[in-house]
Design a protein around this motif. Sequence first.
Motif, mmCIF file in Angstrom:
data_model
loop_
_atom_site.group_PDB
_atom_site.id
_atom_site.type_symbol
_atom_site.label_atom_id
_atom_site.label_comp_id
_atom_site.label_asym_id
_atom_site.label_seq_id
_atom_site.Cartn_x
_atom_site.Cartn_y
_atom_site.Cartn_z
ATOM 1 N N PRO A 132 0.821 -1.213 0.000
ATOM 2 C CA PRO A 132 0.000 0.000 0.000
ATOM 3 C C PRO A 132 0.860 1.271 0.000
ATOM 4 C CG PRO A 132 0.035 -0.983 2.183
ATOM 5 C CD PRO A 132 0.739 -1.947 1.285
ATOM 6 N N TRP A 133 0.371 2.279 -0.732
ATOM 7 C CA TRP A 133 1.072 3.556 -0.900
ATOM 8 C C TRP A 133 0.143 4.693 -0.517
ATOM 9 C CZ3 TRP A 133 0.475 7.725 -4.500
ATOM 10 C CH2 TRP A 133 1.565 8.611 -4.566
ATOM 11 N N VAL A 134 0.657 5.657 0.228
ATOM 12 C CA VAL A 134 -0.160 6.767 0.712
ATOM 13 C C VAL A 134 -0.049 7.944 -0.261
ATOM 14 C CG1 VAL A 134 -0.551 8.395 2.612
ATOM 15 C CG2 VAL A 134 0.178 6.031 3.098
ATOM 16 N N PRO A 135 -1.156 8.325 -0.919
ATOM 17 C CA PRO A 135 -1.112 9.459 -1.836
ATOM 18 C C PRO A 135 -1.181 10.789 -1.079
ATOM 19 C CG PRO A 135 -3.310 8.538 -1.808
ATOM 20 C CD PRO A 135 -2.475 7.682 -0.893
ATOM 21 N N GLY A 136 -1.196 11.882 -1.844
ATOM 22 C CA GLY A 136 -1.351 13.213 -1.257
ATOM 23 C C GLY A 136 -0.085 14.030 -1.317
ATOM 24 N N TYR A 137 -0.184 15.217 -1.949
ATOM 25 C CA TYR A 137 0.981 16.093 -2.118
ATOM 26 C C TYR A 137 0.800 17.460 -1.457
ATOM 27 C CZ TYR A 137 2.058 12.705 -5.829
ATOM 28 O OH TYR A 137 2.320 11.561 -6.541
ATOM 29 N N ASP A 138 -0.413 17.755 -0.976
ATOM 30 C CA ASP A 138 -0.700 19.041 -0.328
ATOM 31 C C ASP A 138 -1.006 18.814 1.144
ATOM 32 O OD1 ASP A 138 -0.740 20.584 -2.701
ATOM 33 O OD2 ASP A 138 -2.877 20.273 -2.998
ATOM 34 N N ILE A 139 -0.337 19.533 2.031
ATOM 35 C CA ILE A 139 -0.673 19.434 3.451
ATOM 36 C C ILE A 139 -0.598 20.794 4.126
ATOM 37 C CG2 ILE A 139 0.075 17.018 3.730
ATOM 38 C CD1 ILE A 139 2.402 19.092 5.428
ATOM 39 N N ALA A 140 -1.355 20.912 5.212
ATOM 40 C CA ALA A 140 -1.221 22.058 6.110
ATOM 41 C C ALA A 140 -1.483 21.570 7.531
ATOM 42 C CB ALA A 140 -2.201 23.166 5.752
ATOM 43 N N GLY A 141 -0.712 22.096 8.473
ATOM 44 C CA GLY A 141 -0.874 21.675 9.855
ATOM 45 C C GLY A 141 0.096 22.408 10.762
ATOM 46 N N GLN B 285 6.855 10.070 -3.712
ATOM 47 C CA GLN B 285 6.756 9.750 -2.290
ATOM 48 C C GLN B 285 5.349 9.940 -1.737
ATOM 49 O OE1 GLN B 285 9.736 11.679 0.110
ATOM 50 N NE2 GLN B 285 8.748 11.111 2.034
ATOM 51 N N GLY B 286 4.676 11.014 -2.141
ATOM 52 C CA GLY B 286 3.330 11.271 -1.640
ATOM 53 C C GLY B 286 3.327 11.396 -0.124
#
Length: 317
Positions: free
Chosen positions: A64-73, A100-101
């Motif tokens: 399994p691979w975790v997607p997502g390239y935008d984050i805020a926190g 990497q995502g």
Amino acid sequence: MPYHQLAIAQFGEPSVLTLQAASTPSLAADQVLVKVAYAGVNPIDAKTRAGLGWAAQQNKDNLPWVPGYDIAGKIVEVGDNVKSLEVGERVAGFIGFPLQGGGYSEYVVVDAESLSKVPAQIELVQAAALPLAGQTAWQALEKAKVSASDRVLILAGAGGVGHIAVQLAIAKGAEVFASCSAANVEFVSGLGATAIDYHRGRLEQQIDPVDVLIDLMGGEVGCAALACVKTGGQVLTIPTNTAERVCQQAQQLGLQAEGMLVAPNVAQNDAMLKMLAQGKLQLHIAAQFPLAEGARAHQQIESGRTRGKIVLAMGVQ
């Protein structure tokens, strides 16, 4: 410390997205640990989940691979060499691109230099929606050399990239036309563009020739829109899977054409966050979904009818 991520268990429909447990990785000296408040959802995430594109091909043995390239926190830990950021600071960024995502996660380790500080006036949900779409819009206009007095046509002007590109092009002094559905005419017009309802007929029959085409659709739609560009005009096409086809057809029509792959750029992100803070840029959030309901987010983005951006919410901070 255990936390949750949303991963692509296998390539396929949105239902293959699976919530999984993870434990906090250790930091390198130049990295920070971010407690993610929101993650942006982008068309490339859905494309990769479906097994399409370069990121999918490169990661097919890493599922399994975790997607997502935008984050805020917020930063909860900093590496030994990090001097520019502190625990407790609000940050956002375009991360892990393209292989990497990792953004669909409650915590993520990020290189400190890849993050922007979020101005106090900006909500984290806005900051999370900006990076990939904003930088794609910025770089497309730069690559097409859009300047004051240019007539610019932007396809899919109500979408995540499109509604930002419209505003950035207007800020450069361009005269902007944007294709959209009838339901989005008022929204696109409100951004300052001349909205062109694609249901009302061929685009070239509705507007005079333009200097620049920003093609955010590709395929048949992108090729058809070439008829709107004056001879010698500029075409910038974003969808990578049809870029070669669009460019070849454009060149046959006497147009200058090229494709583009966005590259993370913190300075551009900083500039757009400042514009948001000053009220010079609007970012429309179409919907928020809890992390566990990421499949619904993917269904919506694949509908092709999203106005603005979709985000995943990890929990309010």
